[in-house]
Design a protein around this motif. Structure first.
Motif, PDB file in Angstrom:
ATOM      1  N   PHE A  37       0.985  -1.210  -0.036  1.00 42.61           N
ATOM      2  CA  PHE A  37       0.151   0.039   0.168  1.00 42.61           C
ATOM      3  C   PHE A  37       0.751   1.174   0.025  1.00 42.61           C
ATOM      4  N   SER A  38       1.869   1.066   0.780  1.00 36.64           N
ATOM      5  CA  SER A  38       2.781   2.463   0.849  1.00 36.64           C
ATOM      6  C   SER A  38       3.470   2.519  -0.473  1.00 36.64           C
ATOM      7  N   ALA A  39       3.964   1.544  -1.231  1.00 37.92           N
ATOM      8  CA  ALA A  39       4.629   1.891  -2.568  1.00 37.92           C
ATOM      9  C   ALA A  39       3.781   2.485  -3.437  1.00 37.92           C
ATOM     10  N   LEU A  40       2.340   1.892  -3.444  1.00 38.90           N
ATOM     11  CA  LEU A  40       1.209   2.349  -4.485  1.00 38.90           C
ATOM     12  C   LEU A  40       0.801   3.967  -4.240  1.00 38.90           C
ATOM     13  N   LEU A  41       0.891   3.990  -2.734  1.00 31.07           N
ATOM     14  CA  LEU A  41       0.604   5.715  -2.464  1.00 31.07           C
ATOM     15  C   LEU A  41       1.767   6.471  -2.809  1.00 31.07           C
ATOM     16  N   ALA A  42       3.142   5.723  -2.689  1.00 28.72           N
ATOM     17  CA  ALA A  42       4.193   6.905  -3.141  1.00 28.72           C
ATOM     18  C   ALA A  42       4.156   6.929  -4.468  1.00 28.72           C
ATOM     19  N   LEU A  43       3.711   6.039  -5.397  1.00 23.14           N
ATOM     20  CA  LEU A  43       3.634   5.811  -6.712  1.00 23.14           C
ATOM     21  C   LEU A  43       2.733   6.969  -7.388  1.00 23.14           C
ATOM     22  N   PHE A  44       1.388   6.860  -6.611  1.00 24.69           N
ATOM     23  CA  PHE A  44       0.389   7.804  -7.111  1.00 24.69           C
ATOM     24  C   PHE A  44       0.891   9.187  -6.650  1.00 24.69           C
ATOM     25  N   ILE A  45       1.472   9.371  -5.606  1.00 24.00           N
ATOM     26  CA  ILE A  45       1.686  10.920  -5.510  1.00 24.00           C
ATOM     27  C   ILE A  45       2.810  11.208  -6.476  1.00 24.00           C
ATOM     28  N   LEU A  46       3.671  10.578  -6.798  1.00 26.55           N
ATOM     29  CA  LEU A  46       4.780  10.879  -7.780  1.00 26.55           C
ATOM     30  C   LEU A  46       3.937  11.284  -9.161  1.00 26.55           C
ATOM     31  N   LEU A  47       2.924  10.254  -9.579  1.00 29.27           N
ATOM     32  CA  LEU A  47       2.413  10.422 -10.634  1.00 29.27           C
ATOM     33  C   LEU A  47       1.184  11.727 -10.737  1.00 29.27           C
ATOM     34  N   PHE A  48       0.984  12.112  -9.326  1.00 31.03           N
ATOM     35  CA  PHE A  48      -0.038  13.275  -9.534  1.00 31.03           C
ATOM     36  C   PHE A  48       1.193  14.517  -9.558  1.00 31.03           C
ATOM     37  N   ILE A  49       2.041  14.590  -8.989  1.00 30.04           N
ATOM     38  CA  ILE A  49       3.225  15.674  -8.853  1.00 30.04           C
ATOM     39  C   ILE A  49       3.554  15.812 -10.499  1.00 30.04           C
ATOM     40  N   GLY A  50       4.054  14.526 -11.171  1.00 30.71           N
ATOM     41  CA  GLY A  50       4.051  14.812 -12.699  1.00 30.71           C
ATOM     42  C   GLY A  50       3.070  15.291 -13.181  1.00 30.71           C
ATOM     43  N   GLY A  51       1.904  14.823 -12.944  1.00 33.96           N
ATOM     44  CA  GLY A  51       0.759  15.132 -13.791  1.00 33.96           C
ATOM     45  C   GLY A  51       0.741  16.742 -13.808  1.00 33.96           C
ATOM     46  N   ILE A  52       0.858  17.285 -12.670  1.00 40.00           N
ATOM     47  CA  ILE A  52       0.704  18.920 -12.498  1.00 40.00           C
ATOM     48  C   ILE A  52       1.840  19.313 -13.126  1.00 40.00           C
ATOM     49  N   VAL A  53       2.974  19.074 -12.966  1.00 37.21           N
ATOM     50  CA  VAL A  53       4.314  19.509 -14.002  1.00 37.21           C
ATOM     51  C   VAL A  53       3.934  19.604 -15.226  1.00 37.21           C
ATOM     52  N   TYR A  54       3.315  18.327 -16.023  1.00 39.64           N
ATOM     53  CA  TYR A  54       3.162  18.152 -17.472  1.00 39.64           C
ATOM     54  C   TYR A  54       1.918  19.097 -17.807  1.00 39.64           C
ATOM     55  N   PHE A  55       0.892  19.234 -17.062  1.00 35.62           N
ATOM     56  CA  PHE A  55      -0.204  20.358 -17.243  1.00 35.62           C
ATOM     57  C   PHE A  55       0.124  21.728 -17.408  1.00 35.62           C
ATOM     58  N   PHE A  56       1.260  22.379 -16.547  1.00 31.13           N
ATOM     59  CA  PHE A  56       1.606  23.580 -16.744  1.00 31.13           C
ATOM     60  C   PHE A  56       2.637  23.576 -17.897  1.00 31.13           C
ATOM     61  N   MET A  57       3.157  22.332 -18.509  1.00 33.83           N
ATOM     62  CA  MET A  57       4.091  22.588 -19.571  1.00 33.83           C
ATOM     63  C   MET A  57       3.105  22.600 -20.790  1.00 33.83           C
ATOM     64  N   LEU A  58       1.964  21.997 -20.923  1.00 36.02           N
ATOM     65  CA  LEU A  58       1.171  21.877 -21.956  1.00 36.02           C
ATOM     66  C   LEU A  58       0.386  23.222 -21.883  1.00 36.02           C
ATOM     67  N   GLN A  59       0.058  23.663 -20.910  1.00 41.72           N
ATOM     68  CA  GLN A  59      -0.655  24.970 -20.761  1.00 41.72           C
ATOM     69  C   GLN A  59       0.410  26.209 -21.561  1.00 41.72           C
ATOM     70  N   GLU A  60       1.597  26.009 -21.222  1.00 49.99           N
ATOM     71  CA  GLU A  60       2.409  26.880 -21.848  1.00 49.99           C
ATOM     72  C   GLU A  60       2.447  26.731 -23.345  1.00 49.99           C
ATOM     73  N   GLU A  61       2.539  25.528 -23.867  1.00 51.88           N
ATOM     74  CA  GLU A  61       2.487  25.432 -25.099  1.00 51.88           C
ATOM     75  C   GLU A  61       1.290  25.698 -25.870  1.00 51.88           C
ATOM     76  N   VAL A  62       0.161  25.526 -25.125  1.00 52.11           N
ATOM     77  CA  VAL A  62      -1.412  26.006 -25.441  1.00 52.11           C
ATOM     78  C   VAL A  62      -1.378  27.653 -25.825  1.00 52.11           C
ATOM     79  N   ASP A  63      -0.651  28.378 -24.874  1.00 53.76           N
ATOM     80  CA  ASP A  63      -0.752  29.821 -24.989  1.00 53.76           C
ATOM     81  C   ASP A  63       0.262  30.339 -26.311  1.00 53.76           C
ATOM     82  N   LYS A  64       1.421  29.509 -26.402  1.00 55.59           N
ATOM     83  CA  LYS A  64       2.228  29.925 -27.682  1.00 55.59           C
ATOM     84  C   LYS A  64       1.349  29.724 -28.835  1.00 55.59           C
ATOM     85  N   GLN A  65       0.450  28.355 -28.786  1.00 46.87           N
ATOM     86  CA  GLN A  65      -0.339  28.212 -30.134  1.00 46.87           C
ATOM     87  C   GLN A  65      -1.597  29.354 -30.255  1.00 46.87           C
ATOM     88  N   LYS A  66      -2.065  29.497 -29.175  1.00 44.55           N
ATOM     89  CA  LYS A  66      -3.087  30.674 -29.317  1.00 44.55           C
ATOM     90  C   LYS A  66      -2.578  32.046 -29.948  1.00 44.55           C
TER      91      LYS A  66
END
Length: 365
Positions: free
Chosen positions: A10-39
């Motif tokens: 359970f601990s390993a899965l929880l740590a993995l989900f936390i890492l994925l969540f953080i990675g998703g937030i970072v990736y979201f902001f990176m995509l948002q910056e690219e979207v702004d450029k395209q706009k």
């Protein structure tokens, strides 16, 4: 913490989900910056498109096709006009010339008298119909295009002396007269203020037809010792003449007026009813046609009524309004010098094509 240690999966899965969540937030902001450029890129492209569509005519495919067809039609018209110049002359130059110098002299006098009368009937462009009607009603003389006294319109050599030209020169002199007739009609259509001089190339003096002396890259101008009259001149290095192929007859027209006169004259020449080419244009501003007044205290000479013998202006009181002022800026009367060349192509089209093929072959070699 103990529970996490007791449940390692359970601990390993929880740590993995936390890492994925953080990675998703970072990736979201990176995509948002690219979207702004395209706009921004889309907005820039839209503004460029709107700007292009606002042009007149707009660069649409239909307009491009129409422009292409227009270019093709103009090219064909130009080719037809060029073809028509090979060995051909305008209709006015096909008129049979006088058979001798005496007849030519009579025609030159008639030509001079005709345009002297045209000058008297031509009202300068600066006068409106209303002004002319007022002058007529007041019994004042009607203004007309000014010309020098006893003006010969380019042929003083014969008209002033009364000596007819040589029979051998009649054909070329008649040609000059017909071309000048065309030029003068176009000039009088513009209603100039005055004509200063009309000059043509001399055909009578043998020494004038020889090659002029040269100093470096400049030609020595003619002097009185050349036998030239005041209304004769020889064009310089700007001539379009080519020995054995292209003959030219130069003319120099000097007149006074406004920019409107020059523009209208050149526009008529550019219609190419006659193969005339403008070789040079010189503009010399003269005095302003409207004087300015800046002084509030007027003398008899400053008072426009006093100048024309009218009733003097009443004295101004301290309570009177500020005096009206005439326009300070006005278009100047200018002296225009226009050098023209009548061009005659002696070659036939086949000869011209043959010569061009020879030149192309030499360049290739």
């Amino acid at each position: 913490m103990n529970k996490l240690k007791q449940n390692p999966v359970f601990s390993a899965l929880l740590a993995l989900f936390i890492l994925l969540f953080i990675g998703g937030i970072v990736y979201f902001f990176m995509l948002q910056e690219e979207v702004d450029k395209q706009k921004k890129a889309v907005k820039s492209a839209e503004s460029q498109l709107n700007a292009a569509l606002s042009l007149q005519p707009a660069p649409t495919q239909a307009n491009l096709d129409a422009a292409k067809a227009n270019v093709e039609a103009l090219t064909k018209a130009l080719e037809a006009r060029v073809d028509s110049t090979y060995g051909n002359k305008p209709d006015m130059l096909k008129v049979e010339a006088p058979t001798n110098g005496t007849q030519m002299l009579f025609q030159l006098r008639a030509y001079s008298n005709e345009f002297a009368q045209v000058a008297k009937r031509t009202i300068p462009v600066e006068f409106t119909d209303e002004q002319i009607e007022k002058k007529k009603a007041a019994g004042e003389p009607i203004p007309s295009t000014s010309i020098p006294e006893n003006f010969a319109f380019g042929f003083s050599r014969y008209i002033d002396s009364g000596k007819p030209p040589a029979d051998s020169d009649v054909a070329i002199i008649n040609q000059q007269k017909e071309i000048l007739t065309y030029i003068l009609r176009k000039l009088f259509n513009t209603r100039p203020k005055g004509i200063v001089s009309i000059s043509r190339a001399p055909v009578e003096v043998t020494s004038l037809m020889e090659a002029p002396q040269q100093t470096g890259n400049r030609r020595t101008p003619n002097t009185a010792s050349d036998g030239m009259k005041k209304d004769e001149f020889r064009i310089g290095v700007e001539t379009a003449a080519v020995e054995g192929a292209v003959e030219t007859l130069p003319f120099k027209i000097v007149f006074t007026g406004y920019t409107e006169n020059l523009r209208s004259f050149l526009k008529q020449i550019e219609e190419f009813e006659v193969p005339l080419v403008v070789r040079a244009v010189e503009v010399v501003p003269l005095e302003s046609s409207v004087s300015s007044t800046a002084s509030t205290t007027k003398t008899d000479q400053q008072d426009i009524f006093s100048l024309f013998g009218g009733v003097p202006e009443k004295e101004e009181t301290e309570e009177s309004a500020e005096p009206e002022r005439e326009p300070i800026v006005a278009e100047n009367v200018s002296e225009f010098t226009v050098v023209l060349e009548y061009i005659s192509v002696d070659l036939t089209k086949d000869e011209a094509s043959s010569n061009q093929a020879m030149l192309d072959g030499e360049e290739a070699y």
